[in-house]
Design a protein around this motif. Structure first.
Motif, PDB file in Angstrom:
ATOM      1  N   LEU A 192      39.409  37.552  20.035  1.00 37.53           N
ATOM      2  CA  LEU A 192      38.037  38.060  20.135  1.00 37.53           C
ATOM      3  C   LEU A 192      37.844  38.758  21.482  1.00 37.53           C
ATOM      4  CD1 LEU A 192      36.054  34.972  18.754  1.00 37.53           C
ATOM      5  CD2 LEU A 192      36.948  36.962  17.484  1.00 37.53           C
ATOM      6  N   VAL A 193      37.189  39.919  21.418  1.00 39.94           N
ATOM      7  CA  VAL A 193      36.951  40.692  22.652  1.00 39.94           C
ATOM      8  C   VAL A 193      35.445  40.770  22.893  1.00 39.94           C
ATOM      9  CG1 VAL A 193      37.292  42.877  23.846  1.00 39.94           C
ATOM     10  CG2 VAL A 193      39.035  42.036  22.243  1.00 39.94           C
ATOM     11  N   PRO A 194      34.945  40.272  23.988  1.00 39.70           N
ATOM     12  CA  PRO A 194      33.500  40.408  24.266  1.00 39.70           C
ATOM     13  C   PRO A 194      33.154  41.868  24.561  1.00 39.70           C
ATOM     14  CG  PRO A 194      34.613  39.491  26.169  1.00 39.70           C
ATOM     15  CD  PRO A 194      35.651  39.568  25.068  1.00 39.70           C
ATOM     16  N   PRO A 195      31.936  42.258  24.270  1.00 40.83           N
ATOM     17  CA  PRO A 195      31.539  43.633  24.582  1.00 40.83           C
ATOM     18  C   PRO A 195      31.508  43.860  26.084  1.00 40.83           C
ATOM     19  CG  PRO A 195      29.622  42.352  23.970  1.00 40.83           C
ATOM     20  CD  PRO A 195      30.811  41.475  23.735  1.00 40.83           C
ATOM     21  N   GLU A 196      31.691  45.090  26.441  1.00 38.41           N
ATOM     22  CA  GLU A 196      31.486  45.439  27.836  1.00 38.41           C
ATOM     23  C   GLU A 196      30.017  45.235  28.180  1.00 38.41           C
ATOM     24  OE1 GLU A 196      32.828  49.404  28.299  1.00 38.41           O
ATOM     25  OE2 GLU A 196      34.956  48.924  27.916  1.00 38.41           O
ATOM     26  N   ASP A 197      29.731  45.210  29.453  1.00 33.33           N
ATOM     27  CA  ASP A 197      28.322  45.034  29.848  1.00 33.33           C
ATOM     28  C   ASP A 197      27.462  46.107  29.184  1.00 33.33           C
ATOM     29  OD1 ASP A 197      28.985  42.894  31.423  1.00 33.33           O
ATOM     30  OD2 ASP A 197      29.094  44.080  33.279  1.00 33.33           O
ATOM     31  N   PRO A 198      26.364  45.705  28.531  1.00 31.26           N
ATOM     32  CA  PRO A 198      25.522  46.713  27.862  1.00 31.26           C
ATOM     33  C   PRO A 198      24.913  47.686  28.872  1.00 31.26           C
ATOM     34  CG  PRO A 198      24.415  44.591  27.929  1.00 31.26           C
ATOM     35  CD  PRO A 198      25.803  44.360  28.425  1.00 31.26           C
ATOM     36  N   VAL A 199      24.694  48.870  28.408  1.00 31.24           N
ATOM     37  CA  VAL A 199      24.123  49.926  29.256  1.00 31.24           C
ATOM     38  C   VAL A 199      22.938  50.548  28.522  1.00 31.24           C
ATOM     39  CG1 VAL A 199      24.519  52.147  30.369  1.00 31.24           C
ATOM     40  CG2 VAL A 199      26.339  50.405  30.365  1.00 31.24           C
ATOM     41  N   ILE A 200      21.804  50.626  29.198  1.00 29.83           N
ATOM     42  CA  ILE A 200      20.619  51.310  28.651  1.00 29.83           C
ATOM     43  C   ILE A 200      20.579  52.715  29.237  1.00 29.83           C
ATOM     44  CG2 ILE A 200      18.105  51.318  28.434  1.00 29.83           C
ATOM     45  CD1 ILE A 200      18.162  48.293  28.745  1.00 29.83           C
ATOM     46  N   LYS A 239      31.031  36.708  18.916  1.00 30.38           N
ATOM     47  CA  LYS A 239      31.646  35.379  18.953  1.00 30.38           C
ATOM     48  C   LYS A 239      32.389  35.133  20.252  1.00 30.38           C
ATOM     49  CE  LYS A 239      32.146  34.954  13.942  1.00 30.38           C
ATOM     50  NZ  LYS A 239      33.117  34.804  12.818  1.00 30.38           N
ATOM     51  N   ALA A 240      32.826  36.225  20.897  1.00 34.25           N
ATOM     52  CA  ALA A 240      33.547  36.070  22.156  1.00 34.25           C
ATOM     53  C   ALA A 240      32.617  35.708  23.291  1.00 34.25           C
ATOM     54  CB  ALA A 240      34.314  37.355  22.480  1.00 34.25           C
ATOM     55  N   VAL A 241      31.381  36.069  23.194  1.00 29.34           N
ATOM     56  CA  VAL A 241      30.406  35.774  24.236  1.00 29.34           C
ATOM     57  C   VAL A 241      29.090  35.412  23.552  1.00 29.34           C
ATOM     58  CG1 VAL A 241      29.909  38.242  24.537  1.00 29.34           C
ATOM     59  CG2 VAL A 241      29.254  36.617  26.321  1.00 29.34           C
TER      60      VAL A 241
END
Length: 546
Positions: free
Chosen positions: A96-104, A184-186
């Motif tokens: 499982l790979v968590p998403p990169e930090d979200p960006v607005i 699921k990763a984070v």
């Protein structure tokens, strides 16, 4: 046989993973297979630096340890005992790979103009599985966001995009909105936030102090403004004309009446544009003429309409009057119906502002009509000297013709024998003078007729010449009898008796066979002067003024 075999595992990228493999009593070669390919012979996994075979070889332990699991490790693994021709069950390693930090997009501060809707876009990239995105404001989840995801080239990771729409009425400047991405990763998610900056044109308030104010006093204008971005410039104007000498948020000036009708405006500018606001000053001032009445010249019997308009503050009162008479109207318009000669004269339009001041304007009404002659019916001269009889004529339009007549003679101008006629124009009217040289007794017995004409008609006045210091006497069988209580006439069929009263249009003809008494103090209208004329054989015989 296998005492331990690898099991399906789900791990988060970056973790340490151990896939167990134990074959007690087996001393041959053990291979680890990844997606059908051998990782190496025995414990030599030099081609995979993060991979290590661990455990007690003598006890048959051949565990596969993976350092810092990566997405490339997401595969099916087997443990094989080559000489024994044994294969473990296949084990699925899911990474499982968590998403990169979200960006607005546009963050960390999103600016928009007041009245515009808000569209926020948040990206959560390179996640396995695809990240879920929620929007949070003031601790509450905002619904209605649009969601989409894209599978990357590796066929495993996905990028997620969420777009949030908020109407203008649902946003406020300074608000903080959070984008939270999780998978699921984070499971606790990752989040980022933006602050909403609503930009607007200047909001302006213009105050005027003091109000109301008397003309000639000092007034202060203050222009207060709220703006985002901040104010960059102030501009002042009065009645549309720029006031160049003022550039700040305050304007002080001594006001006059013009500030009541010409508003003062303050224009405030920021990078988005300008806002203009204006105010009139409640200036108290005395009457000022807005529509000046004009003198009129109208025909006899026509209507005359004067128009007079004033401005003043507070509300003023208008009065129309004729010089020497009472109030005729309290309106701007003064209408005189079917004017007569006596309506001619000076009219005044007067305006009063209570406790402030008053003003007035005078105009003239000239009535076009027949001439009117006002002369003394008896004028004096000395026997043997030069004498004059004057005839005063008021006439609008001016008389076309003036003639003197006596006996058989008619003279309009120039000289005829002992007689000369001269006419002089004055501001009040026309004076026609009949001059006689070397007065003789017959001149005192002659009736002189002055007649004037214009396009509307004519008027005639009969004038007698009286010897200075002399007196009139009786003629024929008719004589004047003076009594202490009045005047009486003896019977005569040839005597006509008239009484003229000043300003009375027609003389009163009295019968000749009756006694007429005029007591002292008799009045005709508003005047006390009574003129008595006695005619004998249609010729003026005697006159008396009392």
């Amino acid at each position: 046989m296998f005492s331990q075999q690898p099991q399906d595992l789900v791990v988060v990228a970056g973790q340490l993973v151990t896939l167990p493999c134990s074959i007690p009593g087996y001393n041959g070669v053990v291979l680890w297979i990844k997606n059908g390919l051998a990782l190496g012979v025995g414990r030599d996994l030099s081609g995979y630096p993060r991979y290590t075979v661990t455990g007690n070889h003598g006890s048959g332990e051949h565990h596969l340890q993976i350092q810092h699991v990566e997405l490339t490790d997401d595969a099916v693994f087997e443990c094989q005992a080559v000489q024994a021709a044994m294969r473990s069950r296949p084990a699925r390693l899911t990474v499982l790979v968590p998403p990169e930090d979200p960006v607005i997009s546009g963050g960390p501060v999103v600016s928009l103009r007041a009245g515009d809707p808000l569209n926020l876009t948040c990206h959560a990239d390179n996640a396995k599985p695809a990240a879920s995105i929620i929007w949070i404001r003031n601790g509450e989840v905002l619904n209605g966001a649009m969601y989409s995801k894209t599978l990357l080239r590796d066929g495993k990771r996905e990028s997620t995009v969420s777009t949030l729409y908020l109407s203008p009425s649902n946003i406020e400047t300074g608000q903080q909105i959070i984008c939270k991405a999780s998978n699921k990763a984070v499971p606790n998610g990752k989040e980022t936030s933006v602050t909403i900056d609503i930009q607007h044109l200047p909001l302006v308030n213009l105050s005027v102090e003091p109000q109301p104010v008397l003309e000639g006093n000092l007034v202060k204008f203050h222009c207060s403004a709220k703006a985002n971005p901040p104010v960059t410039h102030y501009r002042w104007a009065k009645g549309g004309s720029i006031i160049k000498e003022v550039s700040g948020d305050t304007y002080e000036v001594i006001v006059d009446h013009s500030f009541f009708t010409e508003p003062v405006s303050c224009e405030v500018t920021n990078p988005l544009g300008s806002t203009n606001i204006s105010r009139n000053v409640d200036v108290y001032f005395g009457p000022r003429m807005a529509a000046e009445p004009q003198s009129l010249q109208v025909d006899l019997g026509s209507d005359a309409v004067f128009n007079c308009a004033w401005t003043g503050n507070p509300s003023l009162t208008i009065v129309w009057m004729k010089r020497g008479s009472g109030v005729l109207s309290n309106e701007n318009l003064l209408t005189l119906k079917s004017v007569r000669q006596e309506d001619a004269g000076k009219y005044v339009c007067r305006a009063v502002v209570p406790r402030v001041g008053a003003g007035e304007k005078e105009v003239s009404l000239t009535v076009n009509g027949p001439p009117t002659i006002s002369s003394t019916q008896t004028q004096q001269a000395l026997h043997g000297e030069k004498g004059q009889i004057k005839c005063f004529i008021r006439s609008t339009p001016p008389p076309d013709r003036i003639a003197w007549s006596w006996k058989e003679t008619v003279l309009e101008s120039g000289t005829s024998g002992r007689y000369t006629v001269e006419t002089v124009n004055t501001e009040e009217g026309v004076i026609s003078t009949l001059t006689m040289s070397n007065i003789v007794p017959a001149d005192f017995q002659t009736i002189y007729n002055c007649t004037a004409w214009n396009s509307f008609g004519s008027d005639t006045e009969i004038i007698r010449l009286k010897e200075q210091g002399g007196s009139q006497g009786s003629t024929g069988s008719t004589f004047l009898l003076f009594k202490s209580r009045g005047w009486g006439f003896l019977e005569s069929n040839q005597v006509a008796f008239y009484v003229h009263c000043c300003r009375c249009p027609n003389p009163v003809a009295l019968g000749c066979l009756r006694l007429f008494k005029i007591r002292q103090g008799h009045k005709c209208g508003l005047e006390t002067r009574v003129l008595i004329k006695v005619y004998f054989n249609e010729e003026l015989f005697y006159w008396k003024s009392i």
